[in-house]
Design a protein around this motif. Structure first.
Motif, PDB file in Angstrom:
ATOM      1  N   CYS A 148     -15.937  -5.504  52.476  1.00  0.00           N
ATOM      2  CA  CYS A 148     -17.238  -4.845  52.596  1.00  0.00           C
ATOM      3  C   CYS A 148     -17.047  -3.411  53.099  1.00  0.00           C
ATOM      4  O   CYS A 148     -17.712  -2.486  52.618  1.00  0.00           O
ATOM      5  CB  CYS A 148     -18.169  -5.613  53.532  1.00  0.00           C
ATOM      6  N   GLY A 149     -16.130  -3.222  54.027  1.00  0.00           N
ATOM      7  CA  GLY A 149     -15.838  -1.877  54.535  1.00  0.00           C
ATOM      8  C   GLY A 149     -15.375  -0.949  53.420  1.00  0.00           C
ATOM      9  O   GLY A 149     -15.802   0.208  53.350  1.00  0.00           O
ATOM     10  N   ASP A 150     -14.517  -1.454  52.533  1.00  0.00           N
ATOM     11  CA  ASP A 150     -14.047  -0.639  51.410  1.00  0.00           C
ATOM     12  C   ASP A 150     -15.210  -0.242  50.493  1.00  0.00           C
ATOM     13  O   ASP A 150     -15.288   0.888  50.015  1.00  0.00           O
ATOM     14  CB  ASP A 150     -12.999  -1.408  50.586  1.00  0.00           C
ATOM     15  N   TRP A 151     -16.123  -1.203  50.274  1.00  0.00           N
ATOM     16  CA  TRP A 151     -17.290  -0.903  49.429  1.00  0.00           C
ATOM     17  C   TRP A 151     -18.191   0.153  50.096  1.00  0.00           C
ATOM     18  O   TRP A 151     -18.612   1.113  49.461  1.00  0.00           O
ATOM     19  CB  TRP A 151     -18.087  -2.184  49.149  1.00  0.00           C
ATOM     20  N   LEU A 152     -18.445  -0.026  51.396  1.00  0.00           N
ATOM     21  CA  LEU A 152     -19.278   0.934  52.132  1.00  0.00           C
ATOM     22  C   LEU A 152     -18.667   2.329  52.111  1.00  0.00           C
ATOM     23  O   LEU A 152     -19.374   3.324  51.925  1.00  0.00           O
ATOM     24  CB  LEU A 152     -19.422   0.488  53.595  1.00  0.00           C
ATOM     25  N   GLU A 153     -17.357   2.374  52.283  1.00  0.00           N
ATOM     26  CA  GLU A 153     -16.667   3.658  52.287  1.00  0.00           C
ATOM     27  C   GLU A 153     -16.855   4.377  50.948  1.00  0.00           C
ATOM     28  O   GLU A 153     -17.216   5.553  50.905  1.00  0.00           O
ATOM     29  CB  GLU A 153     -15.165   3.449  52.565  1.00  0.00           C
ATOM     30  N   ALA A 154     -16.655   3.637  49.846  1.00  0.00           N
ATOM     31  CA  ALA A 154     -16.790   4.232  48.507  1.00  0.00           C
ATOM     32  C   ALA A 154     -18.224   4.699  48.267  1.00  0.00           C
ATOM     33  O   ALA A 154     -18.458   5.776  47.700  1.00  0.00           O
ATOM     34  CB  ALA A 154     -16.378   3.219  47.448  1.00  0.00           C
ATOM     35  N   LYS A 155     -19.176   3.896  48.708  1.00  0.00           N
ATOM     36  CA  LYS A 155     -20.592   4.198  48.506  1.00  0.00           C
ATOM     37  C   LYS A 155     -20.993   5.462  49.278  1.00  0.00           C
ATOM     38  O   LYS A 155     -21.607   6.374  48.734  1.00  0.00           O
ATOM     39  CB  LYS A 155     -21.381   2.997  49.019  1.00  0.00           C
ATOM     40  N   LEU A 156     -20.632   5.508  50.552  1.00  0.00           N
ATOM     41  CA  LEU A 156     -21.002   6.653  51.390  1.00  0.00           C
ATOM     42  C   LEU A 156     -20.252   7.910  50.937  1.00  0.00           C
ATOM     43  O   LEU A 156     -20.795   9.013  50.974  1.00  0.00           O
ATOM     44  CB  LEU A 156     -20.712   6.325  52.864  1.00  0.00           C
ATOM     45  N   ARG A 157     -19.016   7.737  50.474  1.00  0.00           N
ATOM     46  CA  ARG A 157     -18.240   8.877  49.964  1.00  0.00           C
ATOM     47  C   ARG A 157     -18.920   9.490  48.737  1.00  0.00           C
ATOM     48  O   ARG A 157     -18.958  10.715  48.569  1.00  0.00           O
ATOM     49  CB  ARG A 157     -16.824   8.428  49.600  1.00  0.00           C
ATOM     50  N   ALA A 158     -19.478   8.618  47.893  1.00  0.00           N
ATOM     51  CA  ALA A 158     -20.135   9.101  46.673  1.00  0.00           C
ATOM     52  C   ALA A 158     -21.411   9.884  46.983  1.00  0.00           C
ATOM     53  O   ALA A 158     -21.754  10.823  46.274  1.00  0.00           O
ATOM     54  CB  ALA A 158     -20.454   7.920  45.760  1.00  0.00           C
ATOM     55  N   TYR A 159     -22.131   9.507  48.052  1.00  0.00           N
ATOM     56  CA  TYR A 159     -23.398  10.158  48.367  1.00  0.00           C
ATOM     57  C   TYR A 159     -23.239  11.381  49.276  1.00  0.00           C
ATOM     58  O   TYR A 159     -23.957  12.360  49.130  1.00  0.00           O
ATOM     59  CB  TYR A 159     -24.358   9.166  49.048  1.00  0.00           C
ATOM     60  N   ALA A 160     -22.311  11.326  50.232  1.00  0.00           N
ATOM     61  CA  ALA A 160     -22.211  12.377  51.248  1.00  0.00           C
ATOM     62  C   ALA A 160     -21.428  13.584  50.736  1.00  0.00           C
ATOM     63  O   ALA A 160     -20.693  13.495  49.753  1.00  0.00           O
ATOM     64  CB  ALA A 160     -21.553  11.820  52.504  1.00  0.00           C
ATOM     65  N   ASP A 161     -21.584  14.742  51.431  1.00  0.00           N
ATOM     66  CA  ASP A 161     -20.773  15.917  51.103  1.00  0.00           C
ATOM     67  C   ASP A 161     -19.356  15.729  51.636  1.00  0.00           C
ATOM     68  O   ASP A 161     -18.395  16.145  51.016  1.00  0.00           O
ATOM     69  CB  ASP A 161     -21.403  17.176  51.717  1.00  0.00           C
ATOM     70  N   THR A 162     -19.263  15.151  52.834  1.00  0.00           N
ATOM     71  CA  THR A 162     -17.953  14.913  53.449  1.00  0.00           C
ATOM     72  C   THR A 162     -17.969  13.520  54.067  1.00  0.00           C
ATOM     73  O   THR A 162     -18.945  13.145  54.709  1.00  0.00           O
ATOM     74  CB  THR A 162     -17.677  15.926  54.582  1.00  0.00           C
TER      75      THR A 162
END
Ligand code: AHN
Ligand code: ZN
Length: 336
Positions: free
Chosen positions: A75-89
């Motif tokens: 789940c952490g890996d999924w959250l990381e990918a998701k937030l990376r796609a939306y955020a600037d950094t």
């Protein structure tokens, strides 16, 4: 007389057309101008509660997010990918922390920054781990079993992921940081009775002592904890009133003006040791907690708190909508 086969085909066709109809409707709603609400002169994007609900469901689908388990890592890996796609950094903050029972937990805090160069910023946060033990379950046989944590954990992250999605499309006037804290819910088991209050919120304690940027500052913070149950009531939580009373009043007033006065109640709540406590006391960022506090339960939280019933069945889209829309307004009104 028509054959049963013909009637069967008719039934299938009617289902197919029904599905097409509702699909189109949803597309039109998303693409149309109703997605952006005119608020005096500023445009505030519409909070999509279906999207938030899906993000909650997705987290729960990995299984209980207990630190040091495969479900937690996935789940952490999924959250990381998701937030990376939306955020600037995106910052990933891995750490090893010691729990009250001596277990060393491998944890990760995720920090998504929007407009990272702005000094004028606000902080939004939630915890993404779930509690290892349903130690408040009515059946003692469940007291050492993990549970879904659909409300306790996943709901706050679901609302913030939807806000992250909006922020990726519509630029806010200020900088925003969205933090998903790990290991909030590994606090002492009910049977331990040691009353070690620092056993909770290990991820935020770590971040507060070593933030992703050493000089990190924000005007204020908002923590979302248990923001998805049906019949939720959000009261003025004690530490929020102690450290950030003006933010509490601003958020509650906004919610009430949006018509969510049945959720956001102007009553005193209890003092809750949660992630915001350490953001306030260690980092000195005035931070409030929007947390479901009930007068009718012995522990003061939603009825299925730390039980096996904290699953998708108790998640109510209208609660996610009330919290999500309120926080979206606060974000887009700030700095205007
Ligand atoms: C205490 O019970 C000391 N804090 C509750 C914090 C919490 C647990 N939030 C969600 N789960
Ligand atoms: Zn909990």
């Amino acid at each position: 007389m028509k054959s049963p086969g013909f009637i069967y085909i008719l039934i299938i066709l009617s289902f197919l057309f029904h599905r097409c109809g509702s699909g189109e409707d949803r597309v039109r709603q998303q693409a149309g101008p109703s997605n952006v609400v005119e608020k005096t002169e500023i445009k505030i994007p519409g909070f999509n509660a279906d999207s938030a609900f899906y993000f909650v469901e997705k987290q729960v689908s990995f299984g209980p997010r207990v630190p040091n388990t495969e479900e937690h890592r996935a789940c952490g890996d999924w959250l990381e990918a998701k937030l990376r796609a939306y955020a600037d950094t995106l910052y990933v903050q891995p750490a090893r922390v010691r729990a009250w029972d001596g277990t060393v937990l491998n944890i990760r805090n995720f920090i998504g920054s929007f407009k990272p160069d702005k000094t004028n910023r606000i902080l939004l946060c939630a915890h993404w781990d779930s509690r290892p033990w349903a130690d408040r379950d009515p059946d003692p046989a469940n007291h050492y079993k993990p549970f879904d944590g659909a409300n306790d954990g996943a709901s706050g992250v679901g609302v913030l992921l939807e806000i992250a999605r909006l922020l990726s499309i519509h630029e806010p006037a200020i900088g925003v940081d969205i933090i998903f804290f790990d290991a909030e819910d590994y606090g002492e088991h009910e049977n331990s009775r040691g009353f070690d209050r620092d056993s909770w919120a290990l991820g935020s304690q770590h971040w507060a002592r070593s933030p992703h940027r050493p000089d990190y500052m924000a005007r204020f913070g908002i923590l979302l904890d248990m923001v998805g149950a049906s019949g939720a009531s959000f009261r003025h939580e004690g530490y929020s009133m102690m450290y950030a009373p003006n933010i509490v009043r601003k958020v509650w007033a906004r919610a009430q003006r949006l018509g969510f006065g049945h959720f956001f109640i102007n009553d005193e709540g209890g003092h809750v040791i949660d992630d915001h406590y350490y953001i306030n006391t260690i980092r000195n960022i005035p931070t409030i907690n929007i947390i479901d506090q009930r007068v009718e339960t012995p522990h003061g939280f939603f009825p299925y708190w730390h039980t096996m019933k904290d699953n998708m069945d108790i998640i109510d889209i209208s609660t996610l909508y009330a919290v999500g829309k309120t926080v979206t307004h606060i974000v887009y009104e700030e700095g205007r």
